[in-house]
Structure formats: C-alpha cells, structure tokens
Design a protein around this motif. Structure first.
Motif, PDB file in Angstrom:
ATOM      1  N   PHE A 196     -30.652 -84.872   4.335  1.00 10.91           N
ATOM      2  CA  PHE A 196     -29.996 -83.609   3.992  1.00 10.91           C
ATOM      3  C   PHE A 196     -29.179 -83.818   2.727  1.00 10.91           C
ATOM      4  CE2 PHE A 196     -29.537 -80.892   8.132  1.00 10.91           C
ATOM      5  CZ  PHE A 196     -30.878 -81.112   8.442  1.00 10.91           C
ATOM      6  N   VAL A 197     -29.370 -82.941   1.739  1.00 11.27           N
ATOM      7  CA  VAL A 197     -28.521 -82.928   0.545  1.00 11.27           C
ATOM      8  C   VAL A 197     -27.815 -81.582   0.520  1.00 11.27           C
ATOM      9  CG1 VAL A 197     -28.407 -83.097  -1.958  1.00 11.27           C
ATOM     10  CG2 VAL A 197     -30.077 -84.465  -0.697  1.00 11.27           C
ATOM     11  N   HIS A 198     -26.516 -81.624   0.692  1.00  8.69           N
ATOM     12  CA  HIS A 198     -25.707 -80.428   0.913  1.00  8.69           C
ATOM     13  C   HIS A 198     -24.815 -80.174  -0.295  1.00  8.69           C
ATOM     14  CE1 HIS A 198     -22.294 -78.469   3.493  1.00  8.69           C
ATOM     15  NE2 HIS A 198     -22.976 -77.584   2.810  1.00  8.69           N
ATOM     16  N   VAL A 199     -24.974 -79.030  -0.933  1.00  5.17           N
ATOM     17  CA  VAL A 199     -24.131 -78.635  -2.069  1.00  5.17           C
ATOM     18  C   VAL A 199     -23.024 -77.712  -1.568  1.00  5.17           C
ATOM     19  CG1 VAL A 199     -24.098 -77.082  -4.054  1.00  5.17           C
ATOM     20  CG2 VAL A 199     -25.744 -78.930  -3.962  1.00  5.17           C
ATOM     21  N   THR A 200     -21.777 -78.028  -1.904  1.00  7.02           N
ATOM     22  CA  THR A 200     -20.655 -77.196  -1.461  1.00  7.02           C
ATOM     23  C   THR A 200     -19.457 -77.392  -2.382  1.00  7.02           C
ATOM     24  OG1 THR A 200     -19.190 -76.692   0.413  1.00  7.02           O
ATOM     25  CG2 THR A 200     -19.817 -78.990   0.131  1.00  7.02           C
ATOM     26  N   HIS A 201     -18.574 -76.381  -2.404  1.00 10.66           N
ATOM     27  CA  HIS A 201     -17.289 -76.520  -3.093  1.00 10.66           C
ATOM     28  C   HIS A 201     -16.172 -76.734  -2.075  1.00 10.66           C
ATOM     29  CE1 HIS A 201     -17.175 -72.269  -1.909  1.00 10.66           C
ATOM     30  NE2 HIS A 201     -15.863 -72.422  -1.889  1.00 10.66           N
ATOM     31  N   ASP A 202     -16.537 -76.752  -0.777  1.00 14.24           N
ATOM     32  CA  ASP A 202     -15.563 -76.819   0.314  1.00 14.24           C
ATOM     33  C   ASP A 202     -15.392 -78.275   0.744  1.00 14.24           C
ATOM     34  OD1 ASP A 202     -14.348 -76.809   2.886  1.00 14.24           O
ATOM     35  OD2 ASP A 202     -15.010 -74.751   3.237  1.00 14.24           O
ATOM     36  N   GLN A 203     -14.232 -78.872   0.424  1.00 13.90           N
ATOM     37  CA  GLN A 203     -14.032 -80.294   0.717  1.00 13.90           C
ATOM     38  C   GLN A 203     -14.018 -80.589   2.210  1.00 13.90           C
ATOM     39  OE1 GLN A 203     -11.061 -81.654   2.073  1.00 13.90           O
ATOM     40  NE2 GLN A 203      -9.573 -80.011   1.809  1.00 13.90           N
ATOM     41  N   GLU A 204     -13.485 -79.670   3.025  1.00 12.91           N
ATOM     42  CA  GLU A 204     -13.484 -79.901   4.473  1.00 12.91           C
ATOM     43  C   GLU A 204     -14.911 -79.926   5.016  1.00 12.91           C
ATOM     44  OE1 GLU A 204     -12.738 -77.024   8.025  1.00 12.91           O
ATOM     45  OE2 GLU A 204     -10.763 -77.739   7.369  1.00 12.91           O
ATOM     46  N   GLU A 205     -15.746 -79.031   4.505  1.00 15.47           N
ATOM     47  CA  GLU A 205     -17.144 -78.964   4.921  1.00 15.47           C
ATOM     48  C   GLU A 205     -17.859 -80.272   4.586  1.00 15.47           C
ATOM     49  OE1 GLU A 205     -18.991 -75.054   4.429  1.00 15.47           O
ATOM     50  OE2 GLU A 205     -20.561 -76.092   3.299  1.00 15.47           O
ATOM     51  N   ALA A 206     -17.661 -80.775   3.375  1.00 16.40           N
ATOM     52  CA  ALA A 206     -18.306 -82.025   2.967  1.00 16.40           C
ATOM     53  C   ALA A 206     -17.817 -83.197   3.806  1.00 16.40           C
ATOM     54  CB  ALA A 206     -18.037 -82.288   1.482  1.00 16.40           C
ATOM     55  N   MET A 207     -16.516 -83.282   4.041  1.00 12.02           N
ATOM     56  CA  MET A 207     -15.968 -84.409   4.783  1.00 12.02           C
ATOM     57  C   MET A 207     -16.359 -84.381   6.252  1.00 12.02           C
ATOM     58  SD  MET A 207     -12.193 -84.743   3.038  1.00 12.02           S
ATOM     59  CE  MET A 207     -11.774 -86.260   3.873  1.00 12.02           C
ATOM     60  N   THR A 208     -16.528 -83.191   6.804  1.00  5.69           N
ATOM     61  CA  THR A 208     -16.898 -83.072   8.214  1.00  5.69           C
ATOM     62  C   THR A 208     -18.312 -83.558   8.459  1.00  5.69           C
ATOM     63  OG1 THR A 208     -15.431 -81.177   8.541  1.00  5.69           O
ATOM     64  CG2 THR A 208     -17.218 -81.439  10.124  1.00  5.69           C
ATOM     65  N   MET A 209     -19.226 -83.277   7.532  1.00  8.92           N
ATOM     66  CA  MET A 209     -20.644 -83.516   7.792  1.00  8.92           C
ATOM     67  C   MET A 209     -21.245 -84.729   7.101  1.00  8.92           C
ATOM     68  SD  MET A 209     -22.258 -79.683   7.926  1.00  8.92           S
ATOM     69  CE  MET A 209     -21.745 -79.181   6.308  1.00  8.92           C
ATOM     70  N   ALA A 210     -20.821 -85.045   5.889  1.00 11.82           N
ATOM     71  CA  ALA A 210     -21.568 -85.995   5.067  1.00 11.82           C
ATOM     72  C   ALA A 210     -21.239 -87.455   5.377  1.00 11.82           C
ATOM     73  CB  ALA A 210     -21.300 -85.717   3.594  1.00 11.82           C
ATOM     74  N   ASP A 211     -22.282 -88.294   5.291  1.00 16.10           N
ATOM     75  CA  ASP A 211     -22.086 -89.746   5.335  1.00 16.10           C
ATOM     76  C   ASP A 211     -21.511 -90.216   4.003  1.00 16.10           C
ATOM     77  OD1 ASP A 211     -23.491 -89.882   7.867  1.00 16.10           O
ATOM     78  OD2 ASP A 211     -25.348 -89.687   6.722  1.00 16.10           O
ATOM     79  N   THR A 212     -22.038 -89.621   2.933  1.00 16.67           N
ATOM     80  CA  THR A 212     -21.619 -89.972   1.574  1.00 16.67           C
ATOM     81  C   THR A 212     -21.386 -88.690   0.784  1.00 16.67           C
ATOM     82  OG1 THR A 212     -22.966 -91.981   1.644  1.00 16.67           O
ATOM     83  CG2 THR A 212     -22.226 -91.245  -0.526  1.00 16.67           C
ATOM     84  N   ILE A 213     -20.325 -88.689  -0.022  1.00 11.95           N
ATOM     85  CA  ILE A 213     -19.997 -87.537  -0.865  1.00 11.95           C
ATOM     86  C   ILE A 213     -19.979 -87.991  -2.322  1.00 11.95           C
ATOM     87  CG2 ILE A 213     -18.266 -85.794  -1.443  1.00 11.95           C
ATOM     88  CD1 ILE A 213     -17.182 -86.071   1.414  1.00 11.95           C
TER      89      ILE A 213
END
Length: 381
Positions: A196-213
């Motif tokens: 999964f490659v997830h594009v977002t401007h929401d830091q909480e969203e990225a930190m909740t889901m991603a293994d790597t940011i």
C-alpha cells in the motif's frame, strides 16, 4: 525473475523510484526523487498540498509521464507502461464508483473487464474482507461514505495488484469515521499483504497506518523512517513542525562533556546526548515536544534540565490532557501538554511555573533552518 506458476505474473517486488523528476513548465513538482518501497509494506507519502506527493503517485499509476527518471516494480521497468498494463490500482478520495451498478457489480467490474466469467467467489471474498457481505445488492447512493470507501477498496484489490495506491482516501469522511477506517485499512493491508502506498497531508493518518513515512516538501523527501523515528528524532525544522508540534528554543552549543553536549539555552545551561543532535557546534534550535515538557510549581523538586521560570498565559482542557501555553523569562511562548491522570491539580492562567525537560527526549537542529517551517502548512494536529 520466475513467474508465478498459477497466475503467470511475476512475484511481488519492491517499488523503486529512480531519479524521478516531474516538471510543469518552469515549476518542478518532483525533484530527482530516489525511493524504495519494500514489497508488502504500508508506506505513506506525507506532506502539505503542492509538495509533490500526488504527482509522484500519478507517475507510479501511469497517469503522469516523468520528465526524467524511472519507475520500477521488482525487475520490471513500468515507467512508460500504459496505466491499464501496470500491476497497480488506485483508490481515490472521490471513490469513483459506478452509481448505476450494484455494490456486487462494482466490485466485479475489473474481473469482467478481464474476460473472467466466474466472478461470484472472488467478489464474495472481497465483500467479506471489507465486511459488506450483505450489501451486494445495494447501489452506492444507499451506502454511507465509509461503506462506499470499502467498496472502492474491494474493487481495487480484487484485481490482485502488486501495489495499491491510495490518494487521500479518507479525506471526505468525518473525523470519527476516518479514525475507524484508518484501523480497518491497516488491518486489511496486513491480511492481503499487498503493498500500500498512501498519499496524505494528515500526519495522524500516516502515523496510525504506515510502517514507513516519507515526509515530502517542495518536491523532495525531507526525511523518511518509522512514525516513532520521525516524531522523536526529526532532522529538520519542517519535519519537527509538520509532524506534530515542537517547541524550538534558540541556543548555542558550548561544548561536549563525554557523550553529552552542553548547551546555553537563553541563559540556562542544559545537557543532552550528542547522538540526538544534527549539529555539534555554533548556534542551534533546541527542540522539545510539548508532552515532554514538565511544568512544576515554584520550589517543586523535579528531574531534568531547567529552562527557568515562566508564567502560564493560557490553559486548554481537552479531556485526556490539558494544554498549557507559557511565556518564558526571555519572552518566548512554549506549549506544554500534561495528561489528566488526576495525580496533579490543574494549573491556571497567571500561575508561575518552572519549566523542565529530559535531555534524552530533546533534539538539536541546524539554526540556519527556518523555525517556522511547516507550522502554517496543512498538517492535521
């Protein structure tokens, strides 16, 4: 690379972006980007609007042609491949569901387009995965936003892409539903094992889901790592401010004592591990996250470094914590968050306090960087 004996498709490989650049006239949206997304990972491209993250995603999807550089999937060069010939699918914020088709037919669409005649079992499996087994006969207009997002996800995953691209997929949902979907998306990714490659401007969203940011800014990656690494040890003022909140105190490095740096922070001598510093001499920014600051009453014996006396100028009670804004003796305002455990009484505006922090929880950044970088960008606090 040998093909899968059943599907004939090559085995999954890392997604590689090699010197990838995209220019629109004189404007450089993505600037010489080198990036490796490990196969099977949940990877997030995080940054403000206009930083280049969506353009990067569109080049991977084949919706934009790079000015220079390569996009590779394992050993396969897909830089110039048509979008429909790439083992890549995209889920958009707008869902892009067919309003005249049922949920079942929306999910089956990709398989039918491939000429598959028997679609019942894979469609049911996908609807079960996204917990919509009983919704197959409904039309998209009869579903909530979160349910429509699940249908879009099922429709993308049923084609078994090697990489699933998520372009701000939760942006249209309300806060409570967005948080619920963050957990569900992470669970689904773990179950299917797709990259999964997830594009977002929401830091909480990225930190909740991603293994790597990867934090992007002005077409380049400022820093990449795990959520904890980026938050606890930012390397730039932009990352420190965009990913959460930071107090950046102007200071000067006096020297080294063993494994510590000795720092003059506006007249207060403090110590911190040298390994947590991006600079080791001259002027710097001493960074302390608000929850790492300890406010004590005058005379209260507290551990850690002292930044001297301050006065509380604002108090915000937000349930799990109380947020204090304090004005220091040198005139700078700092944020301090304290958990509402009940162990300490709430303080009030006007109270005099002592500001302390542990050096092991601080970081030191180059003073040549802008202390306001990332503060006014569209991150989510």
């Amino acid at each position: 690379m040998p093909a899968d004996p059943v599907s004939g498709a090559p085995p999954p490989g890392d997604l590689q972006l090699l010197s990838l650049t995209k220019r629109f006239g004189e404007f450089t949206a993505v600037d010489d980007l080198d990036l490796v997304v490990p196969a099977g990972s949940f990877f997030a491209l995080l940054g403000p609007s206009g930083c280049g993250k969506t353009t990067t995603l569109r080049m991977v999807a084949g919706l934009e042609v790079p000015t220079t550089g390569e996009v590779r999937l394992g050993e396969q060069d897909i830089t110039w491949a048509k979008p429909y010939k790439r083992p890549v699918n995209t889920v958009f914020q707008s869902y892009a569901l067919f309003p005249h088709l049922t949920v079942y037919e929306n999910v089956a669409f990709g398989l039918r387009r491939q000429g598959r005649k028997e679609v019942t079992e894979p469609v049911r499996d996908m609807l079960r995965l996204v917990e919509l087994e009983s919704f197959g006969a409904r039309k998209p207009a009869q579903l909530s936003g979160g349910q429509q997002q699940r249908v879009a996800l099922a429709r993308a995953l049923i084609n078994q892409p090697q990489v699933l691209l998520l372009d701000e997929p939760l942006g249209a949902l309300d806060l409570k539903l967005r948080r619920q979907m963050q957990i569900e998306l992470k669970s689904i990714q773990g179950e299917v094992g797709t990259t999964f490659v997830h594009v977002t401007h929401d830091q909480e969203e990225a930190m909740t889901m991603a293994d790597t940011i990867a934090v992007m800014h002005r077409g380049v990656i400022e820093q990449m790592g795990s959520p904890a690494e980026l938050y606890e040890s930012p390397r730039t003022t932009f990352v420190a401010n965009f990913l959460g909140q930071s107090n950046l105190v102007p200071c000067a490095i006096n020297g080294r004592d063993g494994g510590d740096l000795v720092i003059d922070a506006q007249g207060a001598l403090v110590r911190m591990p040298a390994e947590r510093a991006q600079v080791h001499q001259g002027k710097a920014w001493l960074g302390v996250r608000p929850e790492k600051i300890i406010l004590g009453s005058p005379g209260e014996d507290l551990p850690g470094n002292s930044l001297g006396e301050a006065r509380i100028v604002d108090v915000s009670f937000v349930g799990v914590s109380t947020q204090y804004l304090v004005r220091t003796s040198w005139g700078q305002e700092l944020m301090a968050f304290e958990q509402n455990t009940g162990a300490r009484p709430l303080m009030r505006a006007g109270d005099q306090v002592h500001v302390r922090f542990a050096g092991a929880h601080a970081f030191l950044l180059d003073h040549d960087q802008d202390a306001r970088a990332g503060v006014d960008e569209d991150s989510a606090a």
